[in-house]
Every structure is written in structure tokens, then in C-alpha cells.
Design a protein around this motif. Sequence first.
Motif, PDB file in Angstrom:
ATOM      1  N   GLY A 198      36.357  39.556  28.589  1.00  0.00           N
ATOM      2  CA  GLY A 198      36.925  40.164  29.796  1.00  0.00           C
ATOM      3  C   GLY A 198      37.214  39.143  30.879  1.00  0.00           C
ATOM      4  N   VAL A 199      36.288  38.203  31.048  1.00  0.00           N
ATOM      5  CA  VAL A 199      36.496  37.150  32.053  1.00  0.00           C
ATOM      6  C   VAL A 199      37.694  36.277  31.671  1.00  0.00           C
ATOM      7  N   ILE A 200      37.828  35.948  30.386  1.00  0.00           N
ATOM      8  CA  ILE A 200      38.952  35.126  29.929  1.00  0.00           C
ATOM      9  C   ILE A 200      40.274  35.855  30.156  1.00  0.00           C
ATOM     10  N   LEU A 201      40.320  37.152  29.851  1.00  0.00           N
ATOM     11  CA  LEU A 201      41.554  37.920  30.034  1.00  0.00           C
ATOM     12  C   LEU A 201      41.934  38.005  31.509  1.00  0.00           C
ATOM     13  N   LEU A 202      40.949  38.227  32.378  1.00  0.00           N
ATOM     14  CA  LEU A 202      41.235  38.273  33.810  1.00  0.00           C
ATOM     15  C   LEU A 202      41.739  36.927  34.307  1.00  0.00           C
ATOM     16  N   SER A 203      41.146  35.846  33.803  1.00  0.00           N
ATOM     17  CA  SER A 203      41.577  34.509  34.213  1.00  0.00           C
ATOM     18  C   SER A 203      43.016  34.254  33.788  1.00  0.00           C
ATOM     19  N   ARG A 204      43.364  34.644  32.560  1.00  0.00           N
ATOM     20  CA  ARG A 204      44.739  34.422  32.087  1.00  0.00           C
ATOM     21  C   ARG A 204      45.735  35.309  32.839  1.00  0.00           C
ATOM     22  N   LYS A 205      45.319  36.505  33.158  1.00  0.00           N
ATOM     23  CA  LYS A 205      46.212  37.381  33.909  1.00  0.00           C
ATOM     24  C   LYS A 205      46.479  36.816  35.294  1.00  0.00           C
ATOM     25  N   PHE A 206      45.459  36.220  35.897  1.00  0.00           N
ATOM     26  CA  PHE A 206      45.614  35.662  37.237  1.00  0.00           C
ATOM     27  C   PHE A 206      46.500  34.419  37.224  1.00  0.00           C
ATOM     28  N   GLN A 207      46.716  33.842  36.038  1.00  0.00           N
ATOM     29  CA  GLN A 207      47.593  32.672  35.930  1.00  0.00           C
ATOM     30  C   GLN A 207      49.064  33.048  35.829  1.00  0.00           C
ATOM     31  N   GLN A 208      49.374  34.331  35.774  1.00  0.00           N
ATOM     32  CA  GLN A 208      50.772  34.763  35.681  1.00  0.00           C
ATOM     33  C   GLN A 208      51.530  34.407  36.953  1.00  0.00           C
ATOM     34  N   PRO A 209      52.859  34.174  36.833  1.00  0.00           N
ATOM     35  CA  PRO A 209      53.660  33.774  38.002  1.00  0.00           C
ATOM     36  C   PRO A 209      53.580  34.730  39.184  1.00  0.00           C
ATOM     37  N   LYS A 210      53.391  36.027  38.935  1.00  0.00           N
ATOM     38  CA  LYS A 210      53.383  36.981  40.046  1.00  0.00           C
ATOM     39  C   LYS A 210      52.161  36.817  40.947  1.00  0.00           C
ATOM     40  N   TYR A 211      51.126  36.152  40.457  1.00  0.00           N
ATOM     41  CA  TYR A 211      49.942  35.891  41.278  1.00  0.00           C
ATOM     42  C   TYR A 211      49.941  34.465  41.826  1.00  0.00           C
ATOM     43  N   ARG A 212      51.063  33.781  41.684  1.00  0.00           N
ATOM     44  CA  ARG A 212      51.125  32.364  42.063  1.00  0.00           C
ATOM     45  C   ARG A 212      50.826  32.167  43.550  1.00  0.00           C
ATOM     46  N   TYR A 213      51.411  32.997  44.409  1.00  0.00           N
ATOM     47  CA  TYR A 213      51.235  32.800  45.853  1.00  0.00           C
ATOM     48  C   TYR A 213      49.763  32.964  46.242  1.00  0.00           C
ATOM     49  N   LYS A 214      49.139  34.026  45.764  1.00  0.00           N
ATOM     50  CA  LYS A 214      47.740  34.266  46.095  1.00  0.00           C
ATOM     51  C   LYS A 214      46.850  33.156  45.546  1.00  0.00           C
ATOM     52  N   ARG A 215      47.161  32.681  44.346  1.00  0.00           N
ATOM     53  CA  ARG A 215      46.378  31.608  43.728  1.00  0.00           C
ATOM     54  C   ARG A 215      46.493  30.316  44.536  1.00  0.00           C
ATOM     55  N   ASP A 216      47.725  29.992  44.939  1.00  0.00           N
ATOM     56  CA  ASP A 216      47.927  28.766  45.725  1.00  0.00           C
ATOM     57  C   ASP A 216      47.323  28.890  47.120  1.00  0.00           C
ATOM     58  N   GLU A 217      47.352  30.097  47.674  1.00  0.00           N
ATOM     59  CA  GLU A 217      46.771  30.309  49.002  1.00  0.00           C
ATOM     60  C   GLU A 217      45.265  30.094  48.975  1.00  0.00           C
ATOM     61  N   TRP A 218      44.608  30.612  47.946  1.00  0.00           N
ATOM     62  CA  TRP A 218      43.158  30.432  47.822  1.00  0.00           C
ATOM     63  C   TRP A 218      42.803  28.974  47.566  1.00  0.00           C
ATOM     64  N   SER A 219      43.592  28.311  46.736  1.00  0.00           N
ATOM     65  CA  SER A 219      43.268  26.932  46.373  1.00  0.00           C
ATOM     66  C   SER A 219      43.325  26.001  47.579  1.00  0.00           C
ATOM     67  N   LEU A 220      44.208  26.285  48.535  1.00  0.00           N
ATOM     68  CA  LEU A 220      44.302  25.449  49.725  1.00  0.00           C
ATOM     69  C   LEU A 220      43.050  25.550  50.600  1.00  0.00           C
ATOM     70  N   LYS A 221      42.292  26.620  50.417  1.00  0.00           N
ATOM     71  CA  LYS A 221      41.087  26.828  51.219  1.00  0.00           C
ATOM     72  C   LYS A 221      39.836  26.271  50.549  1.00  0.00           C
ATOM     73  N   MET A 222      40.010  25.585  49.416  1.00  0.00           N
ATOM     74  CA  MET A 222      38.867  25.074  48.654  1.00  0.00           C
ATOM     75  C   MET A 222      38.894  23.552  48.637  1.00  0.00           C
ATOM     76  N   PRO A 223      38.270  22.915  49.631  1.00  0.00           N
ATOM     77  CA  PRO A 223      38.208  21.449  49.590  1.00  0.00           C
ATOM     78  C   PRO A 223      37.246  21.002  48.488  1.00  0.00           C
ATOM     79  N   PRO A 224      37.512  19.875  47.805  1.00  0.00           N
ATOM     80  CA  PRO A 224      38.664  18.979  48.002  1.00  0.00           C
ATOM     81  C   PRO A 224      39.891  19.347  47.186  1.00  0.00           C
ATOM     82  N   PHE A 225      39.839  20.466  46.451  1.00  0.00           N
ATOM     83  CA  PHE A 225      40.963  20.852  45.610  1.00  0.00           C
ATOM     84  C   PHE A 225      42.196  21.180  46.458  1.00  0.00           C
ATOM     85  N   GLY A 226      41.976  21.844  47.594  1.00  0.00           N
ATOM     86  CA  GLY A 226      43.086  22.153  48.480  1.00  0.00           C
ATOM     87  C   GLY A 226      43.718  20.912  49.069  1.00  0.00           C
ATOM     88  N   THR A 227      42.889  19.937  49.411  1.00  0.00           N
ATOM     89  CA  THR A 227      43.408  18.674  49.943  1.00  0.00           C
ATOM     90  C   THR A 227      44.282  17.972  48.915  1.00  0.00           C
TER      91      THR A 227
END
Length: 330
Positions: free
Chosen positions: A151-180
Amino acid sequence: QLQSLVYSGMSVYMALDSLAGRTQNRNLTLVIREMRDAAHNGRPISAVMARYPHIFPEHVTATLSGGELGGFLEIALSEIALDYEQRVALYRWVWLPKLIFALSFFAIPLIIPLMPSFYETAMTGKATAFFALYLKRVLFYFPVSLGLFGGVILLSRKFQQPKYRYKRDEWSLKMPPFGTLQRQIALGNFVRMLRRLHHAGVSPTQAWEGAMLTASNVVLRDKLAQSYAIMQKGASLGDAFAQTGLFDNSIEQLIITGEQSGQLGEMLDRAAGFYQQEADNAKKRVQMAMFRMGCIGMMIASGFTACWLAYTYFQGAFHFVDTAFPELNN
């Protein structure tokens, strides 16, 4: 390989035709043949790539499109290949957190029934009884653990779909040092493409339009697109840089100075070098952070396992005494 063939003087059509017959992945082979046919008919291959965002991310397609526009296709291909290679090198430590994650799930059916099975069969004195009961309980818990893991793997792959790209990139910018790191890479891609298009003689407005799409983070790309709107109204590059709110003041001053002195190309070169250096520094911090995450995860998983075994051991020991010697309860 495509960059090497094009750089050697081979036409894009001939290079793609050669690669299509040597690519093992069937789906990628079909796409390469479609790109080959587009090149044969004089159409940009980036237009074909844009139809397959699951294979070619938007910033990759935009980088190639900029190379086609500015006449430096082999350079654009080189940057794309280098970007992929650097990402592979960057995430070479990612196996450690993944391993800890997997072990945590599959340790559940092995740890939970261990001590209870031991004490319930201790009175029999038979090891076979213990192993039979333990195996029975492991086989009960294992499908549950496997289901949770899947279930965790399926949710992770679903979140990698292009339609979730904006939300994924928005969260990543808030996670230092990954956002940096994402910020430095995206802005570095933008400045490098802007510099190359400027050297190719493309107008500032058209160069900005082509460069902004190369930003690998969608959130940052949208901010760059907002400044593109004021450039269409006649604003200078310096004003556009300042309006984004993304660049250091030193970079903004470089661009303004370059426009006023007629040395914009040289200033863009300096800005590109600055972001490349910042990205290299951020990569080192991210690699260290991933290694630390793996070590911390290992300690947490080991600590939980030790605490659970201790808890079930003492709980089973006290319960075993009550069961084996009921007269002590009186």
C-alpha cells in the motif's frame, strides 16, 4: 549516446535511427522511432518528447527545445545527459533509507510472535511445538505486513504522477537541504539556458520564454513565468530578475550592470557559474543528509525491535510464572 553521435557530425535522424535499433526498452524504442521520423520530416524532436512526460520531464524537453531554437542541440543534449548522471550519483545513498523502510515492515511478522510463542510452548519442552506455533503466527502476520508495504509503495508511485507534480515540488522546497538543492539546480538550469540563448542572438523576451521552462521545479517555473509577463510589456532583464524574488541581490546587480555596460553575456556567465557552485555544495549536504537519515532510521528500527523484545520477554516471563505456579497467586 545521442549527444556523442550528434557531436561527431551525424545528423539527428541518423543518430536516432542508430539508437532505435540498439535500445532494449521496447517503449523507449517506439518513442525513439517516433522522434526519428519527426527529424526525418524536419520537425523538432522536442515536440515528440513533450507528448511523453512520464519518460521526458518538462524541463528536459524544454532544454532540448532551447537547443533547437538556439542552434546548440549537442550542448543541450550534453547538459541533459550530465543532469541524469548527476542525479544518479546524488541518490546513490538512497538505498539505505529504502532498506531500513523495507526491513521495518518485514520485521513485524518476525518479532511480534517470537516471545509469546516461546512462553506458550515452554511447558511442553518441545522445540518443534515452539517452531510450529511461531511459524503459524508468522504466516498470519506476514500477509498483513506485505499488504501495508504494498500500500505504501502504491501511494508513493501514485504521488509521482504528473498531476501531483506541483504539490510534490512545493513540499520539497520546504525540506532543507533538499529544497535548497532543487532551488539551485532549477535556477542554474534557467540561467545557463538564458545565457546560451543570449549568445545565440535570441531576443531577451524569447530567451526568457525558452529558459524559464527548463527550471526543474514547477513552483519556481511559475514564478519565472510571472516575470515573463512583464517582459512582454517591455521590462528589462534586470526588472524581470528582481520581480521573481528568487535570485540573490548580487545576481540581480550583475544583470543590471551587464545591461548598462553592454556585457550582459559575461554577467550571465558569472551568474551561471555561481549557481553551479551553489548546486555542487548543496549536493554534498543532501548526500550527507541521506546518509544520516539512513543511520537514524537504522537506530530507530533497532531500538524499537530491542524494546519490543524486552517488553514481550518480561510480560511473558511474569505470565509464565502465574501459569506454571498458580499456588503463588494465593
